[in-house]
Design an enzyme around this catalytic site. Structure first.
Site, PDB file in Angstrom:
ATOM      1  CB  THR A  69      -0.921   0.011   1.231  1.00 51.78           C
ATOM      2  OG1 THR A  69      -0.156  -0.375   2.395  1.00 51.78           O
ATOM      3  CG2 THR A  69      -2.072  -0.960   1.046  1.00 51.78           C
ATOM      4  CD  GLU A  70       1.815   4.749   3.150  1.00 60.70           C
ATOM      5  OE1 GLU A  70       2.934   4.906   3.680  1.00 60.70           O
ATOM      6  OE2 GLU A  70       0.787   5.281   3.583  1.00 60.70           O
ATOM      7  CG  ASN A  71       8.229   0.392  -1.978  1.00 59.90           C
ATOM      8  OD1 ASN A  71       8.662   0.179  -3.112  1.00 59.90           O
ATOM      9  ND2 ASN A  71       9.020   0.398  -0.922  1.00 59.90           N
TER      10      ASN A  71
END
Length: 570
Positions: free
Chosen positions: A413-415
């Protein structure tokens, strides 16, 4: 979006690694081999993300209520350079423009959050539901679907209604469980016929630790040794209640999925021949992601958290542990409340054992862990003090999650990676390298058998970065925050990420080697350097004329100053 580590993490280390093993995760298996050419499974979903407070702006428009971040950011000295999210990217007014950017990237999904006070100004449904706020999210969702982009919606990305903080103490109070469920239920009712992927909470670690332990984030409380654990306990219960509400009331007709997004840096033992370092590294992971994942997947807190916090609480003379406990009924209620696990990951730390003495008034989340965090000075550092590029840690984390939680369905979901330099260059080769290496390590993890279904680049746009204000930029698209219209400009990483998406991975060496060259051809370092010069931050910039010349002006001024010094010296 991100989480900051204590200053301890800035210590440096040159390391020699040996071999050993742990029981449930093979610490010896750390293949840092060559780049892997191959493609992702058919149907793998590529996307980009944002959050409401970081991008929407319009903080007091169309009936929106105050959030804790609206209030916190307006307090002098809380945010770097006293920045606020008042206008941010003006995303509230730029739905179609931003969706056109997503189409340029050929994204399959877009991850965004719903601002609780935008649709419930006080956080309480019986007080008022703001239809203008509902209409905004209706328009966003409808436009995404019209463009064949799947919405993935986060219900809570840190912007708690201020009224709930003032009246009840926010996440310190058990009443948040019911209020959050009421808000979530309204979202399911109004948007659930079109939204099929829901995330209850984004990175509750940061909410708990930075909001209620260190005070770096809203609401800015410093309840050392207790506040973070109490806030986390209530958030876990709130997540579970929302999952059960969806499961019993909405799943049958809407056919959606409900998960949670947990952030976690990887923790690698300093010395893999040292059992104490292995235990410290595992403790780091359990106090981080495991704090939330273990109750949700297994029904209770990690045993190591219960042992360490319980022992230190007793040493302080406390009658009970500072870590709250779940009743038998609560354990059963919380366990299994996750249709998919969202993972936010940015960086890695080396971990070693370090004992902290317990005493009255000296307890904190950080000292409870008995460990030290270190970084290798050879790791690439784009400028943000907490974020180093360590791609192999991503594969390690994904495999750890597979081993710990029985290989759940995962969506990254976040990188992504920030930069923190005065003149921001659109030719962001370090971001290209980061995305290339990290997505390739994810591909290797899928080859290892990890069940990763999608990836979200963080982030679509440069945006408000919490206590760092606008000093850090994560975006694929550059946003000129000095211009009231907040224009967007593609960085070279847009073209590179687009090629990864279009090829669903890395088809062959020859093709991939041309991608970076073609991506950088789209930007010119001679005329597309954009400045973050504080001397001009108060000016309203005319983008078409001034932006290409700002850094040129920086260079000319530097040259004039240098000539002055030389003449003076002569």
């Amino acid at each position: 979006m991100y989480q900051r580590v204590p200053s301890l993490a800035c210590h440096v280390l040159v390391l020699v690694l040996c071999l050993s093993a742990a029981e449930d995760f093979d610490w010896t298996k750390n293949d840092r081999g060559s780049f892997y050419y191959g493609t992702f499974p058919a149907g793998f979903s590529w996307g980009a993300g944002s959050s409401a407070y970081q991008t929407e702006g319009a903080w007091d428009q169309d009936g929106k209520g105050l959030s804790i971040w609206d209030v916190f950011s307006h307090k002098k000295g809380k945010i770097l350079q006293n920045d606020t999210g008042d206008s941010s990217c003006q995303g509230y007014y730029k739905i179609k423009e931003d969706i056109s950017l997503m189409k340029e990237l050929k994204l399959a999904h877009y991850l965004f959050s719903i601002s609780w006070p935008r649709i419930m100004p006080t956080g309480i449904k019986s007080d008022h539901v703001n239809e203008k706020g509902i209409n905004y999210y209706d328009e966003l969702i409808d436009n995404l679907l019209e463009n064949k982009i799947t919405p993935i919606v986060t219900l809570y990305h840190w912007d708690l209604p201020q009224v709930l903080q003032e009246k009840y103490g926010g996440w310190q109070n058990i009443s948040m469980v019911n209020y959050f469920n009421e808000f979530s239920n309204l979202c399911f009712e109004r948007f659930g016929n079109r939204v099929k992927y829901w995330i209850t909470l984004n990175n509750p670690w940061s909410v708990a630790v930075e909001g209620y332990e260190t005070g770096e984030h809203a609401p800015g409380l410093k309840l050392r040794g207790t506040g973070a654990y109490r806030a986390a306990h209530h958030m876990i219960k709130a997540h579970a209640k929302v999952w059960h509400t969806y499961d019993t009331k909405w799943r049958g007709k809407q056919k959606g999925l409900v998960g949670i997004s947990l952030s976690g840096d990887w923790g690698e033992p300093v010395d893999i021949s040292n059992q104490k370092d292995i235990e410290a590294a595992e403790r780091y992971l359990q106090f981080y992601m495991g704090w939330f994942a273990t109750p949700i997947f297994h029904g209770d807190y990690p045993q190591v958290m219960k042992d360490f916090i319980g022992r230190k609480s007793a040493q302080q003379g406390l009658g009970t542990s500072r870590l709250p406990s779940f009743s038998s009924q609560e354990k059963s209620y919380v366990k299994g409340t996750c249709d998919f696990l969202g993972i936010g990951h940015f960086t890695t730390r080396y971990i070693t054992q370090k004992n902290y003495q317990s005493g009255r008034g000296s307890s904190s989340y950080f000292t409870d862990r008995d460990l030290a965090e270190l970084v290798d000075p050879r790791w690439p550092d784009p400028g943000s003090e907490w974020l180093y590029s360590v791609p192999w840690g991503f594969r390690r984390l994904l495999n750890f999650v597979k081993a710990q939680y029985r290989n759940p369905m995962i969506y990254v979901t976040e990188n992504g990676v920030s930069e923190k330099i005065r003149c921001t260059e659109l030719c962001d080769d370090w971001r290209i390298q980061y995305y290339k290496d990290y997505t390739n390590e994810m591909l290797k993890a899928i080859k290892d058998g990890v069940n990763v279904r999608g990836y979200t680049a963080w982030s679509l746009l440069d945006k408000f970065e919490w206590d760092e204000g606008y000093s850090e930029r994560f975006g694929l698209y550059y946003v000129d925050f000095r211009n009231k219209n907040k224009p967007r400009y593609p960085k070279a990483s847009v073209q590179y990420y687009k090629r990864i998406v279009g090829s669903n991975g890395f088809p062959n060496q020859r093709e991939v080697e041309t991608w970076k060259r073609k991506a950088t051809e789209t930007c010119s370092s001679s005329n597309q350097l954009l400045a973050a010069d504080p001397l001009t931050s108060h000016m309203e910039m005319v983008t078409e004329v001034v932006v290409p010349t700002v850094c040129t002006l920086c260079i000319l001024l530097s040259a004039v100053f240098l000539m002055f010094l030389l003449r003076r010296h002569n």
